[in-house]
Enzyme design. Structure first.
Site, PDB file in Angstrom:
ATOM      1  N   GLY A 150       0.818  -1.219   0.000  1.00  0.00           N
ATOM      2  CA  GLY A 150       0.000   0.000   0.000  1.00  0.00           C
ATOM      3  C   GLY A 150       0.850   1.267   0.000  1.00  0.00           C
ATOM      4  O   GLY A 150       0.658   2.164  -0.836  1.00  0.00           O
ATOM      5  N   TYR A 168       3.836  -9.504  15.315  1.00  0.00           N
ATOM      6  CA  TYR A 168       4.203  -8.499  14.303  1.00  0.00           C
ATOM      7  C   TYR A 168       4.916  -7.326  14.980  1.00  0.00           C
ATOM      8  O   TYR A 168       6.010  -6.918  14.560  1.00  0.00           O
ATOM      9  CB  TYR A 168       2.938  -8.051  13.569  1.00  0.00           C
ATOM     10  CG  TYR A 168       3.085  -6.780  12.780  1.00  0.00           C
ATOM     11  CD1 TYR A 168       3.952  -6.699  11.689  1.00  0.00           C
ATOM     12  CD2 TYR A 168       2.351  -5.634  13.120  1.00  0.00           C
ATOM     13  CE1 TYR A 168       4.077  -5.512  10.978  1.00  0.00           C
ATOM     14  CE2 TYR A 168       2.466  -4.461  12.412  1.00  0.00           C
ATOM     15  CZ  TYR A 168       3.336  -4.400  11.348  1.00  0.00           C
ATOM     16  OH  TYR A 168       3.468  -3.232  10.640  1.00  0.00           O
ATOM     17  N   ASN A 224       3.411   1.473  14.905  1.00  0.00           N
ATOM     18  CA  ASN A 224       2.791   1.807  16.196  1.00  0.00           C
ATOM     19  C   ASN A 224       2.558   0.551  17.034  1.00  0.00           C
ATOM     20  O   ASN A 224       2.359   0.661  18.240  1.00  0.00           O
ATOM     21  CB  ASN A 224       1.486   2.581  15.966  1.00  0.00           C
ATOM     22  CG  ASN A 224       0.351   1.701  15.457  1.00  0.00           C
ATOM     23  OD1 ASN A 224      -0.369   1.078  16.225  1.00  0.00           O
ATOM     24  ND2 ASN A 224       0.189   1.627  14.140  1.00  0.00           N
ATOM     25  N   SER A 248      -1.496   4.766   7.772  1.00  0.00           N
ATOM     26  CA  SER A 248      -1.391   5.583   6.564  1.00  0.00           C
ATOM     27  C   SER A 248      -2.281   5.010   5.474  1.00  0.00           C
ATOM     28  O   SER A 248      -1.936   4.022   4.818  1.00  0.00           O
ATOM     29  CB  SER A 248       0.077   5.676   6.104  1.00  0.00           C
ATOM     30  OG  SER A 248       0.233   6.733   5.193  1.00  0.00           O
ATOM     31  N   ASP A 290      10.201  -6.398  -4.186  1.00  0.00           N
ATOM     32  CA  ASP A 290       9.079  -7.019  -3.492  1.00  0.00           C
ATOM     33  C   ASP A 290       9.094  -8.501  -3.845  1.00  0.00           C
ATOM     34  O   ASP A 290       9.894  -8.933  -4.694  1.00  0.00           O
ATOM     35  CB  ASP A 290       7.729  -6.374  -3.898  1.00  0.00           C
ATOM     36  CG  ASP A 290       6.710  -6.419  -2.757  1.00  0.00           C
ATOM     37  OD1 ASP A 290       6.358  -7.539  -2.327  1.00  0.00           O
ATOM     38  OD2 ASP A 290       6.305  -5.359  -2.282  1.00  0.00           O
TER      39      ASP A 290
HETATM   40  C1  15L Z   1       0.214  -1.406  10.824  1.00  0.00           C
HETATM   41  O1  15L Z   1       1.315  -1.646  11.286  1.00  0.00           O
HETATM   42  C2  15L Z   1      -0.263  -2.038   9.571  1.00  0.00           C
HETATM   43  O2  15L Z   1       0.788  -2.249   8.665  1.00  0.00           O
HETATM   44  C3  15L Z   1      -1.363  -1.254   8.897  1.00  0.00           C
HETATM   45  O3  15L Z   1      -1.973  -2.087   7.945  1.00  0.00           O
HETATM   46  C4  15L Z   1      -2.390  -0.687   9.862  1.00  0.00           C
HETATM   47  O4  15L Z   1      -3.186  -1.700  10.341  1.00  0.00           O
HETATM   48  C5  15L Z   1      -1.696   0.069  10.974  1.00  0.00           C
HETATM   49  O5  15L Z   1      -0.655  -0.645  11.553  1.00  0.00           O
HETATM   50  C6  15L Z   1      -2.634   0.528  12.074  1.00  0.00           C
HETATM   51  O6  15L Z   1      -2.338   0.287  13.248  1.00  0.00           O
HETATM   52  O7  15L Z   1      -3.639   1.155  11.779  1.00  0.00           O
END
Ligand code: 15L
Length: 266
Positions: free
Chosen positions: A14, A136, A112, A166, A34
């Site tokens: 994305g 993750y 985050n 984002s 990728d």
């Molecule tokens: C992330 O780390 C993900 O890659 C993204 O798809 C969102 O889900 C984002 O966090 C989020 O916390 O909104």
């Protein structure tokens, strides 16, 4: 400032697709990698299929690049094995390749979810210790530590960008705090790539939102000035989601629904 060659990993994702068009303005050659299809290379592009767990492929990928924007890897909560391969082994391979190829600056797309178990009524700084909300987030915390080690030992500078959410628009109430526009993403990437002294830094990837969970003052040296805000979406988002269940962990914690996703095994 114009770069000879920038490398963008995760270019089919994305944010990768957004940055593919935007980063071209700042470099003569944009190398894209990728495991998912990237289509034909446009003028000024090089397209490479490189699984991050493939050491030889990653070492070749970093040859002759000025800087790396590393978005590659698993980007949501998933079973351990794909995260181990792409995010744990993959990030280690990337930093080893940077060391051996003399690449001196990396933007590491952290998340985050490294700090997802802080509460939504807390405001945390760039020095907040990790509190991953799943494997993750754990893998991104590992990536931040790899970056730390490779700066302390080898002087490779990294910005660990703990990206919020984002997307074209914030999708829910939580994202009013975590949202970052694509224009601000570009501003942040360019600030990281061009600031004179980056060192090892952590910064939250958010727009200039009125409500927020993060304080970026500890990363002021990067010079990121967000110009967008989630506020223009606020009334629409609140109308769509008028009531919050205050006992839902996804509402209590900054990581949102990630804090209750998985485990997938056992
Ligand atoms: C992330 O780390 C993900 O890659 C993204 O798809 C969102 O889900 C984002 O966090 C989020 O916390 O909104």
């Amino acid at each position: 400032l114009r770069f000879n060659r920038l490398l963008l990993t995760g270019a089919a994702g994305g944010l990768g697709r957004e940055l593919r068009t935007r980063l071209k303005r700042y470099c003569d050659t944009l190398r894209l990698s990728d495991v998912a299809p990237l289509g034909e290379a446009a003028p000024g592009e090089e397209v490479v299929t490189a699984p991050l767990q493939d050491k030889a492929a990653v070492h070749a990928l970093l040859k002759d690049v000025d800087a790396v924007v590393h978005l590659g890897g698993v980007s949501t909560e998933q079973p351990w094995q794909p995260i181990l391969e792409a995010n744990i082994v993959g990030t280690y391979n990337l930093y080893e390749a940077a060391r051996l190829n003399g690449v001196k600056r990396i933007l590491f797309a952290s998340s985050n979810h490294v700090t997802g178990f802080y509460k939504q009524n807390e405001v945390i700084g760039t020095d907040a210790p990790a509190r991953p909300d799943g494997i993750y987030g754990l893998s991104k915390a590992f990536g931040e530590d790899v970056a730390r080690l490779y700066f302390d030992r080898f002087g490779i500078e990294t910005a660990c960008v703990r990206i919020g959410s984002s997307f074209p628009e914030p999708r829910d109430r939580r994202m009013l705090a975590t949202w970052m526009s694509y224009d601000d993403l570009e501003r942040l990437v360019m600030a990281v790539l061009t600031t004179p002294v980056l060192g090892y830094s952590v910064i939250y990837g958010i727009s200039d939102n009125q409500t927020r969970f993060y304080d970026n003052s500890g990363a002021a040296h990067i010079g990121y000035r967000p110009q967008d805000s989630s506020d223009r979406f606020r009334s629409a988002v609140e109308a769509r989601q008028p009531k919050l269940d205050l006992s839902d962990p996804a509402v209590i914690y900054q990581g949102g629904a990630f804090v209750r996703t998985g485990p997938f095994e056992g």
